[in-house]
Design a protein around this motif. Structure first.
Motif, PDB file in Angstrom:
ATOM      1  N   GLU A   1      17.961  -8.307  30.327  1.00 28.35           N
ATOM      2  CA  GLU A   1      18.859  -8.788  31.433  1.00 28.35           C
ATOM      3  C   GLU A   1      18.412  -9.731  31.968  1.00 28.35           C
ATOM      4  O   GLU A   1      18.008 -10.211  33.092  1.00 28.35           O
ATOM      5  CB  GLU A   1      18.914  -7.616  32.684  1.00 28.35           C
ATOM      6  N   ILE A   2      18.337 -10.846  31.021  1.00 26.66           N
ATOM      7  CA  ILE A   2      17.930 -12.381  31.173  1.00 26.66           C
ATOM      8  C   ILE A   2      19.356 -13.245  30.835  1.00 26.66           C
ATOM      9  O   ILE A   2      19.567 -13.244  29.732  1.00 26.66           O
ATOM     10  CB  ILE A   2      16.631 -13.071  30.656  1.00 26.66           C
ATOM     11  N   HIS A   3      20.028 -13.579  31.801  1.00 28.89           N
ATOM     12  CA  HIS A   3      21.419 -14.439  31.448  1.00 28.89           C
ATOM     13  C   HIS A   3      21.132 -15.912  31.478  1.00 28.89           C
ATOM     14  O   HIS A   3      21.992 -16.596  30.324  1.00 28.89           O
ATOM     15  CB  HIS A   3      22.203 -14.081  32.689  1.00 28.89           C
ATOM     16  N   TYR A   4      20.168 -16.416  31.781  1.00 19.31           N
ATOM     17  CA  TYR A   4      19.870 -17.744  32.200  1.00 19.31           C
ATOM     18  C   TYR A   4      18.444 -18.030  31.899  1.00 19.31           C
ATOM     19  O   TYR A   4      17.728 -17.602  32.759  1.00 19.31           O
ATOM     20  CB  TYR A   4      20.590 -18.920  32.916  1.00 19.31           C
ATOM     21  N   LEU A   5      18.045 -19.005  30.722  1.00 25.77           N
ATOM     22  CA  LEU A   5      16.738 -19.480  30.593  1.00 25.77           C
ATOM     23  C   LEU A   5      16.819 -20.891  30.806  1.00 25.77           C
ATOM     24  O   LEU A   5      17.484 -21.860  30.252  1.00 25.77           O
ATOM     25  CB  LEU A   5      16.061 -19.208  29.591  1.00 25.77           C
ATOM     26  N   VAL A   6      15.963 -21.520  32.282  1.00 27.36           N
ATOM     27  CA  VAL A   6      16.054 -22.931  32.563  1.00 27.36           C
ATOM     28  C   VAL A   6      14.847 -23.455  32.255  1.00 27.36           C
ATOM     29  O   VAL A   6      13.501 -23.026  32.934  1.00 27.36           O
ATOM     30  CB  VAL A   6      16.720 -23.220  33.746  1.00 27.36           C
TER      31      VAL A   6
ATOM     32  N   HIS B   1      20.950 -11.347  23.260  1.00 26.50           N
ATOM     33  CA  HIS B   1      21.974 -12.215  22.496  1.00 26.50           C
ATOM     34  C   HIS B   1      23.022 -12.832  23.382  1.00 26.50           C
ATOM     35  O   HIS B   1      23.463 -14.191  22.830  1.00 26.50           O
ATOM     36  CB  HIS B   1      22.618 -11.285  21.422  1.00 26.50           C
ATOM     37  N   GLY B   2      23.294 -12.778  24.690  1.00 29.43           N
ATOM     38  CA  GLY B   2      24.063 -13.528  25.535  1.00 29.43           C
ATOM     39  C   GLY B   2      23.212 -14.460  26.329  1.00 29.43           C
ATOM     40  O   GLY B   2      23.965 -15.378  27.132  1.00 29.43           O
ATOM     41  N   LEU B   3      22.180 -14.856  25.900  1.00 26.75           N
ATOM     42  CA  LEU B   3      21.337 -15.554  26.885  1.00 26.75           C
ATOM     43  C   LEU B   3      21.953 -17.213  26.375  1.00 26.75           C
ATOM     44  O   LEU B   3      21.992 -17.433  25.485  1.00 26.75           O
ATOM     45  CB  LEU B   3      19.588 -15.603  26.384  1.00 26.75           C
TER      46      LEU B   3
ATOM     47  N   GLU C   1      19.413 -25.993  18.250  1.00 26.38           N
ATOM     48  CA  GLU C   1      20.268 -24.560  17.916  1.00 26.38           C
ATOM     49  C   GLU C   1      19.942 -23.928  18.789  1.00 26.38           C
ATOM     50  O   GLU C   1      20.856 -23.004  19.206  1.00 26.38           O
ATOM     51  CB  GLU C   1      20.156 -24.500  16.427  1.00 26.38           C
ATOM     52  N   LEU C   2      18.747 -23.647  19.608  1.00 29.24           N
ATOM     53  CA  LEU C   2      18.436 -22.780  20.429  1.00 29.24           C
ATOM     54  C   LEU C   2      18.839 -23.235  21.888  1.00 29.24           C
ATOM     55  O   LEU C   2      19.039 -22.543  23.008  1.00 29.24           O
ATOM     56  CB  LEU C   2      17.020 -22.826  20.804  1.00 29.24           C
ATOM     57  N   ILE C   3      19.462 -24.637  22.074  1.00 27.01           N
ATOM     58  CA  ILE C   3      19.591 -25.183  23.336  1.00 27.01           C
ATOM     59  C   ILE C   3      21.204 -25.095  23.666  1.00 27.01           C
ATOM     60  O   ILE C   3      21.787 -25.767  22.982  1.00 27.01           O
ATOM     61  CB  ILE C   3      18.860 -26.417  23.833  1.00 27.01           C
ATOM     62  N   ASP C   4      21.550 -24.183  24.899  1.00 27.86           N
ATOM     63  CA  ASP C   4      23.006 -24.364  24.896  1.00 27.86           C
ATOM     64  C   ASP C   4      23.582 -25.464  25.591  1.00 27.86           C
ATOM     65  O   ASP C   4      24.811 -25.733  25.547  1.00 27.86           O
ATOM     66  CB  ASP C   4      23.566 -22.620  25.592  1.00 27.86           C
ATOM     67  N   LYS C   5      22.697 -25.814  26.493  1.00 23.22           N
ATOM     68  CA  LYS C   5      23.254 -27.007  27.424  1.00 23.22           C
ATOM     69  C   LYS C   5      22.018 -27.703  27.773  1.00 23.22           C
ATOM     70  O   LYS C   5      20.937 -27.457  28.065  1.00 23.22           O
ATOM     71  CB  LYS C   5      23.718 -26.510  28.741  1.00 23.22           C
ATOM     72  N   GLY C   6      22.110 -29.244  27.519  1.00 16.08           N
ATOM     73  CA  GLY C   6      21.189 -30.131  28.231  1.00 16.08           C
ATOM     74  C   GLY C   6      21.585 -30.986  29.033  1.00 16.08           C
ATOM     75  O   GLY C   6      22.575 -31.627  29.407  1.00 16.08           O
TER      76      GLY C   6
END
Length: 336
Positions: A167-172, A193-195, A235-240
């Motif tokens: 249950e981790i939704h965002y990793l910053v 998988h939804g991280l 590829e691992l970073i969804d937003k910069g």
């Protein structure tokens, strides 16, 4: 439990809830300052040496060399002292004097490059480290391109999963070498998988394609003219995202004065973006911010009013933003 060497104290750092939002989301801080040397980077320093020893690249009593802005060098210096290696740190004027003194306390040799009073000289540092490796037969850990860097954070991901499950939704996290964010994200994404992984770099860094410019945040970003390392896995970073020096440093100062949390300057930038993301995240999101550095090494800079004023980094607007986001919340010990 009784430990037999300092490196056995690496890891198992605390996870602290900074705040809850109105929609039931929460912002959690992974406080890596509780590692030896006060930084996450000792995790990857240990992994780089472990893998080099296992492969035979690093022999007993050998010399290690690295180009560093401070925290990686601190980890390598401690481990070199513990394991009987010699360590040369190639540094520039951008490094915190406290980090340099600490490396010397562990017995490291410092080789300085760049102009006195200048800033980041990453390319010069790397070229000098490579030359020393070739001339002296030293093992260059080459943190920006060493897969062991990212491998060193597999344990950090396991620590997060032990507390939060999937249950981790965002990793910053900050992106410098890319090791802490990408290494943690790679291990977490095998299960969660939804991280959503959010990378944070200073304004003026070129990792996410922005125009290059000078910046004061240390241990993060890539300046114009320096090579972006292979450890950064886009590829691992969804937003910069970018964060200004004022936003990063004022956040660190605000947390020190209102929460008793002494975080490093670039860690302040990560928390700033984590709080901003929390305002728009879906209900009941769990947002984890990787706080990779404590603030004790920045008392003469980030936490020095005159230093901040001389560089025009005092920003009441950021202070007001943080008051709006956090001001209505009770102190940490009173939060549910």
């Amino acid at each position: 439990m009784i430990k037999t060497c300092l490196s056995e104290l690496i890891g198992d750092t605390p996870l602290l809830k900074l705040c809850d939002t109105e929609n039931g989301s929460c912002v959690l801080l992974k406080l890596e300052q509780f590692n030896p040397t006060g930084t996450a980077k000792i995790r990857m320093a240990r992994q780089m040496l472990d893998e080099a020893q296992a492969s035979g690249q690093l022999k007993p009593g050998g010399r290690i060399v690295e180009s560093t802005s401070g925290n990686t060098g601190l980890g390598l210096a401690l481990l070199a002292a513990e394991r009987g290696y010699r360590f040369t740190a190639v540094v520039d004027e951008h490094a915190s004097p406290d980090k340099l003194r600490a490396m010397q306390a562990f017995g490291a040799q410092l080789v300085r490059v760049g102009d006195p009073g200048g800033g980041l000289s990453t390319a010069d540092r790397d070229a000098t480290a490579e030359r020393i490796a070739n001339e002296q037969g030293a093992y260059w850990t080459r943190q920006h391109h060493n897969p062991a860097n990212a491998n060193g954070y597999t344990q950090l991901a396991a620590e997060l999963r032990a507390v939060l499950g999937d249950e981790i939704h965002y990793l910053v996290g900050a992106v410098g070498t890319g090791g802490s964010l990408c290494g943690t994200a790679r291990a977490l994404k095998r299960h969660a998988h939804g991280l959503q992984v959010i990378g944070v770099e200073p304004c003026g860094s070129v990792i996410f394609g922005g125009p290059g410019a000078p910046y004061h945040q240390s241990g993060t970003g890539t300046p114009q003219g320096a090579e972006i390392g292979a450890v950064v896995d886009y590829e691992l970073i969804d937003k910069g995202l970018t964060v200004s020096d004022a936003q990063a440093f004022e956040t660190a100062r605000y947390l020190a004065r209102h929460y008793g949390l002494l975080l490093g300057g670039s860690a302040g930038g990560v928390v700033y973006q984590a709080l901003r993301e929390a305002r728009h995240a879906p209900a009941h999101s769990v947002i984890v911010a990787l706080v990779c550095d404590g603030g004790e090494k920045y008392l003469d800079t980030v936490f020095n009013d005159q230093w901040m004023a001389d560089r025009q980094l005092l920003a009441p607007r950021v202070h007001r933003e943080l008051q709006q986001w956090l001001g209505a919340l009770p102190p940490l010990k009173q939060q549910a």
